[in-house]
Scaffold this motif. Structure first.
Motif: not given
Length: 383
Positions: A215-216, A219-220
């Protein structure tokens, strides 16, 4: 022999990934040699499996590699209407058998054009590179590229890998990395959960870390809209742990994979994961000094395929396949190995990936004929 005749023979060899493939390899060798082709077989250490490499045409640079695999996936537990290892034409325009689509149809169309190749005055060579154990992790891809380089002094330029693509050129796929993580904690009565270290509980923390990492990345902005999903995926497919509800598990094992987009690096994700494991070990050893986490590869990494849409191999395959539509796919293949080996690489083969690995797998006669025409067009290109 026609492509259908050859395919009928190839599907009769029920060689699964991981099994000896000498039966099908020897048949292909004899077929090629009967047409005057100099064939090289490269065996595994136990001499139970062999990849096939050969060259048709002059020993000059800038030739084209045609590559596929000889093994197939199991049929056990699937509801087939016909014998999966017998090519069946039901009269609906399709040819049914395990491997008809993935990917013996491609091998058959290549082999069917061998007589024309041998009679042509090729100015650039055509190579065959047929592997084993592709279906259990593309295990021979890297080694086959190495064997090509060691066998021939000249340097091929292009590689066309015939995975099912409905004869549409494919310029990209994700890489895949499959891993196994073993968590060793302490056993005890479930009422002592604060005094022991549950391997299941700690494995759950690790699994959540992996999900959060995926997920990171999203998001990035680690995105590539050519793929579905358009990001690197991290997936846990199997967990083995525990012997009873009221016993704290001292061991937990989970298997997971990373399907990585070209801009990401699986090795970097694994390194971050291992660093988190070290931190967790330090914390939990305050309770149980022998707490340990081990992560190992289940099989070697399969590299991404990321061919530029303007690459010359794309133009070549567009011409010979008569298709101007390019695409990317979710599955991995040996194409990444060939690109990593320095060859401009692309996927283009008969049949749909939707038919692969399922009961009543088929390739259409039309697709097979289109594939034969593509190889015939390649021969004309190289004359």
């Amino acid at each position: 022999m026609t492509a259908i005749d050859i395919l009928s023979k190839l599907v009769s060899f029920s060689v699964l990934g991981g099994e000896s493939n000498l039966s099908i390899a020897k048949w292909i060798q004899e077929y090629l040699e009967s047409h005057g082709v100099d064939v090289h077989l490269f065996y595994n250490r136990e001499k139970t499996k062999a990849s096939i490499i050969c060259r048709i045409g002059p020993a000059v640079d800038d030739g084209v590699i045609l590559s596929g695999h000889m093994d197939v996936v199991p049929v056990e537990g699937q509801e087939w209407d016909t014998n999966p290892f017998e090519l069946v034409n039901k009269g609906d325009g399709n040819l049914y058998a395990r491997g008809a689509c993935d990917m013996k149809g491609y091998l058959a169309m290549c082999l069917a054009v061998v007589p024309e190749m041998m009679q042509s005055t090729l100015k650039k060579p055509i190579y065959f590179a047929f592997s084993f154990d592709e279906e259990i992790g593309c295990l021979e891809g890297e080694n086959m590229v190495k064997q090509l380089k060691e066998t021939y002094s000249e340097t091929p330029r292009f590689a066309i890998i015939g995975e099912p693509s409905m004869m549409q050129p494919v310029i990209g796929h994700k890489g895949i990395y499959v891993l196994k993580t073993v968590v060793n904690g302490s056993s005890g009565h479930s009422s002592r959960i604060r005094q022991e270290v549950s391997a299941i509980h700690e494995a759950a923390r690790l699994i959540l870390w992996l999900e959060n990492k995926m997920n990171t990345l999203v998001d990035n902005g680690h995105l590539d809209d050519r793929f579905t999903p358009p990001h690197t995926s991290i997936h846990i497919g199997q967990i083995n742990a525990g012997i009873a509800p009221n016993i704290i598990a001292d061991t937990a094992t989970f298997y997971w994979d990373i399907r990585v987009i070209p801009k990401d690096r699986a090795t970097e994700i694994v390194q971050e994961f291992k660093q988190y494991c070290v931190e967790l070990e330090i914390e939990k050893r305050k309770i149980f000094t022998k707490f340990k986490i081990e992560t190992t590869e289940e099989h070697p990494t399969v590299p991404v395929l990321d061919t530029d849409a303007t690459a010359e191999v794309v133009d070549l395959v567009k011409r010979i396949s008569k298709s101007n539509t390019i695409q990317t796919v979710a599955y991995a293949s040996e194409a990444g190995h060939f690109q990593e080996g320095g060859y401009e690489s692309i996927i283009c083969g008969p049949g749909s990936i939707a038919q692969a690995h399922r009961a009543n797998e088929f390739v259409s006669v039309e697709q097979l004929n289109s594939g034969v025409q593509m190889i015939q067009n390649l021969v004309k290109e190289l004359n």
